[in-house]
Design a protein around this motif. Structure first.
Motif, PDB file in Angstrom:
ATOM      1  N   ASN A   9     -19.186 -29.387 -49.173  1.00  0.00           N
ATOM      2  CA  ASN A   9     -19.516 -28.125 -48.506  1.00  0.00           C
ATOM      3  C   ASN A   9     -19.694 -28.341 -47.003  1.00  0.00           C
ATOM      4  O   ASN A   9     -19.184 -27.559 -46.187  1.00  0.00           O
ATOM      5  N   ASP A  10     -20.399 -29.394 -46.633  1.00  0.00           N
ATOM      6  CA  ASP A  10     -20.573 -29.709 -45.213  1.00  0.00           C
ATOM      7  C   ASP A  10     -19.238 -30.030 -44.555  1.00  0.00           C
ATOM      8  O   ASP A  10     -18.969 -29.605 -43.430  1.00  0.00           O
ATOM      9  N   TRP A  11     -18.409 -30.789 -45.252  1.00  0.00           N
ATOM     10  CA  TRP A  11     -17.093 -31.135 -44.713  1.00  0.00           C
ATOM     11  C   TRP A  11     -16.274 -29.868 -44.454  1.00  0.00           C
ATOM     12  O   TRP A  11     -15.661 -29.717 -43.396  1.00  0.00           O
ATOM     13  N   CYS A  12     -16.289 -28.948 -45.417  1.00  0.00           N
ATOM     14  CA  CYS A  12     -15.548 -27.685 -45.248  1.00  0.00           C
ATOM     15  C   CYS A  12     -16.106 -26.866 -44.089  1.00  0.00           C
ATOM     16  O   CYS A  12     -15.352 -26.242 -43.343  1.00  0.00           O
ATOM     17  N   ARG A  13     -17.414 -26.862 -43.944  1.00  0.00           N
ATOM     18  CA  ARG A  13     -18.054 -26.076 -42.894  1.00  0.00           C
ATOM     19  C   ARG A  13     -17.673 -26.591 -41.505  1.00  0.00           C
ATOM     20  O   ARG A  13     -17.446 -25.811 -40.590  1.00  0.00           O
ATOM     21  N   THR A  18     -15.925 -28.715 -33.449  1.00  0.00           N
ATOM     22  CA  THR A  18     -16.365 -29.821 -32.592  1.00  0.00           C
ATOM     23  C   THR A  18     -17.243 -30.804 -33.352  1.00  0.00           C
ATOM     24  O   THR A  18     -17.334 -31.963 -32.999  1.00  0.00           O
ATOM     25  N   TYR A  19     -17.884 -30.327 -34.408  1.00  0.00           N
ATOM     26  CA  TYR A  19     -18.865 -31.139 -35.125  1.00  0.00           C
ATOM     27  C   TYR A  19     -18.268 -31.894 -36.308  1.00  0.00           C
ATOM     28  O   TYR A  19     -18.991 -32.539 -37.058  1.00  0.00           O
ATOM     29  N   GLU A  20     -16.941 -31.845 -36.454  1.00  0.00           N
ATOM     30  CA  GLU A  20     -16.294 -32.567 -37.545  1.00  0.00           C
ATOM     31  C   GLU A  20     -16.516 -34.072 -37.365  1.00  0.00           C
ATOM     32  O   GLU A  20     -16.327 -34.611 -36.276  1.00  0.00           O
TER      33      GLU A  20
END
Length: 62
Positions: A9-13, A18-20
């Protein structure tokens, strides 16, 4: 597992932002500049909409 779902979920978000995680500084800078341009365009569109509404109602607050 539940932790894997949260990680996904965090990865998708953050993917494409910029925060990837794992992107280089140049990519971060390019994404920030793109975001700035998008926000400037949004501000201009909102100002134009505000001007049209003020002209229609006769109110000039700004």
């Amino acid at each position: 597992s539940e932790d894997d779902l949260y990680d996904f979920n965090d990865w998708c978000r953050w993917k494409g932002t910029t925060y990837e995680k794992g992107i280089d500084d140049q990519t971060k800078i390019e994404r920030l500049l793109e975001e700035i341009n998008e926000l400037k365009n949004e501000i201009n569109a909102l100002r134009e909409e505000n001007n049209q509404l003020e002209a229609r109602t006769g109110n000039n607050y700004f």
